[in-house]
Design a protein around this motif. Sequence first.
Motif, PDB file in Angstrom:
ATOM      1  N   GLY A  98       0.911  -1.103  -0.156  1.00  0.00           N
ATOM      2  CA  GLY A  98       0.048   0.125   0.021  1.00  0.00           C
ATOM      3  C   GLY A  98       0.947   1.229  -0.078  1.00  0.00           C
ATOM      4  O   GLY A  98       0.408   2.308  -0.763  1.00  0.00           O
ATOM      5  N   ALA A  99       1.851   1.365   0.881  1.00  0.00           N
ATOM      6  CA  ALA A  99       2.854   2.434   0.654  1.00  0.00           C
ATOM      7  C   ALA A  99       3.361   2.688  -0.731  1.00  0.00           C
ATOM      8  O   ALA A  99       3.665   3.770  -1.066  1.00  0.00           O
ATOM      9  CB  ALA A  99       3.965   2.240   1.823  1.00  0.00           C
ATOM     10  N   ARG A 102       1.064   4.217  -2.897  1.00  0.00           N
ATOM     11  CA  ARG A 102       0.761   5.794  -2.484  1.00  0.00           C
ATOM     12  C   ARG A 102       1.880   6.477  -3.137  1.00  0.00           C
ATOM     13  O   ARG A 102       2.044   7.780  -3.463  1.00  0.00           O
ATOM     14  CB  ARG A 102       0.695   6.049  -1.269  1.00  0.00           C
ATOM     15  N   ASP A 103       3.281   5.957  -2.664  1.00  0.00           N
ATOM     16  CA  ASP A 103       4.342   6.660  -3.404  1.00  0.00           C
ATOM     17  C   ASP A 103       4.457   6.932  -4.807  1.00  0.00           C
ATOM     18  O   ASP A 103       4.793   7.802  -5.344  1.00  0.00           O
ATOM     19  CB  ASP A 103       5.556   6.152  -3.011  1.00  0.00           C
ATOM     20  N   ARG A 105       1.905   6.950  -6.805  1.00  0.00           N
ATOM     21  CA  ARG A 105       0.814   7.780  -7.320  1.00  0.00           C
ATOM     22  C   ARG A 105       1.315   9.569  -6.837  1.00  0.00           C
ATOM     23  O   ARG A 105       1.334  10.358  -7.749  1.00  0.00           O
ATOM     24  CB  ARG A 105      -0.444   7.960  -6.508  1.00  0.00           C
ATOM     25  N   ALA A 106       1.955   9.621  -5.731  1.00  0.00           N
ATOM     26  CA  ALA A 106       2.784  10.923  -5.525  1.00  0.00           C
ATOM     27  C   ALA A 106       3.707  11.113  -6.347  1.00  0.00           C
ATOM     28  O   ALA A 106       3.975  12.748  -6.669  1.00  0.00           O
ATOM     29  CB  ALA A 106       3.220  10.852  -4.125  1.00  0.00           C
ATOM     30  N   GLU A 141      -7.550   6.589  -8.010  1.00  0.00           N
ATOM     31  CA  GLU A 141      -8.104   6.661  -6.719  1.00  0.00           C
ATOM     32  C   GLU A 141      -7.895   5.358  -5.925  1.00  0.00           C
ATOM     33  O   GLU A 141      -7.877   4.468  -6.567  1.00  0.00           O
ATOM     34  CB  GLU A 141      -9.412   7.187  -6.504  1.00  0.00           C
ATOM     35  N   GLU A 142      -7.971   5.637  -4.524  1.00  0.00           N
ATOM     36  CA  GLU A 142      -7.778   4.418  -3.676  1.00  0.00           C
ATOM     37  C   GLU A 142      -8.927   3.413  -3.874  1.00  0.00           C
ATOM     38  O   GLU A 142     -10.248   3.943  -4.047  1.00  0.00           O
ATOM     39  CB  GLU A 142      -7.863   4.884  -2.098  1.00  0.00           C
TER      40      GLU A 142
END
Length: 347
Positions: A98-99, A102-103, A105-106, A141-142
Motif C-alpha cells: 500500500g505504501a 501511494r508513493d 501516485r505521489a 483513486e484508492e
Amino acid sequence: MLRVAAAAGHAAAAPANTGAGDRHLRRALRRSQRREQWRAAALVLPLFLFITLCFVAPIGAMLARGVIDTDIAHILPAVTAALKAWDGRELPSDAAYGALVRDIRAAREAGTLASAATRLNYDVPGFRTLLFATGRRLPPEEMSGSARDLLIGIDPKWGERETWVVIRRAGGPVTDFYLLGALDLRRDANDAIVGAPSEQRVFRDVLGRTLWISGVVTLICLLLGYPVALVIARQPPSRAALLLFLVLLPFWTSLLVRTVAWVVLLQKEGVLNSLLLSLSIVHEPLKMIFNRFAVYVAMVHVLLPFMVLPLYSVMRGIPPAYLRAASSLGAPPWTAFRRVYLPQTLP
C-alpha cells in the motif's frame, strides 16, 4: 667584614637575576617564534584556501556521491520506511504494498518518478519499465481490496522477493552499490557480494589495462629519462640550460598537433613504414597505429619531460666529489655509480 658580606650577597643574588633573565629571554624567543609561525601561516593560507575550494571540495563532493544514495528515500519515502523493518525472507507485508502504491501516485503527480526509475534501473535492468507501467496502470483513486493483489495483477514481478530487495537496498542513506559496480561486483537477493553478469563486466578490464599501461609507460620513461637527466646534470650550466630547453620544447607544441604527427609517422603509408620498406627491412607495412604500441609511443613522448625534470633537479644537487672520492678509493666507475650515485637519486 661588611665588604665581604656585601660581596657574598651580590654573588647570591646574581644566579636569581640570571635565572629570571633566562626565563624572560625564553618567553621572548617563544613569542618571536609564534609570530614567525603565524606570519608563515598567513602567507600559506590563501594558497590553502584556493586548493581546498578548487580541488579538495569538488573532489570530496564527487567521492561522496559514490556512497550517498538518498534519491529513493526522497521520492518513495513511505515504502522505504516500511521496508526498513522487513527481514527480506518473504514478501513484504500488505502495508508495504500500500505504501508503494501511494508513493508511485505521489511521484507521478510530482514528476519525480523518472528519477526513481532510473536509479532502480541501475541495479536491475528493466525496473524503469516496471515502475512506469505500474504507474500508468494504477487506478487514480484508492480502491478497496488488497494492494498486494493489485500490484501483482499489474505485473507478476511485484510478487518476487528480488524486486523488493532492490527497493530496500536503494533506500540509503549510504550505499556500496557504485563502489561495487566499479569493480564489476553487485549484491544478490540474499545481500551477498557476487560478480556482475559477464556481458556487464567492463570496469575491471579497463582498470587493469590502465594500470598496466601506466606501469609500462613509467618504466620506459625511467629507462629513457634517467640517462638523459644524468647527461644534462653533468654539463656546464650554459650547456645544461640549452639541453633543458630542448627537453621543454615539446611543451610549446599542442598535444593535438603532436598526436597528429605520430599518426603521420606511424600509419601504413607513413614516414617510418616507407623508410623500412625502402631499406628492405620489412616486406609489407607494419601496423603501428591504433594499437597498444602506438599508445606506448605517444604517451612516452608526452610524459618523458615529466620524468627528466625531477631527476635532473635531484642529480644537480649531488656533488661530483662523491664519485671522485669513490674512484680514488679504488671503486670502478660502475660500482661507484651503483653504490654512491644511484642511491642518492632514488628519492
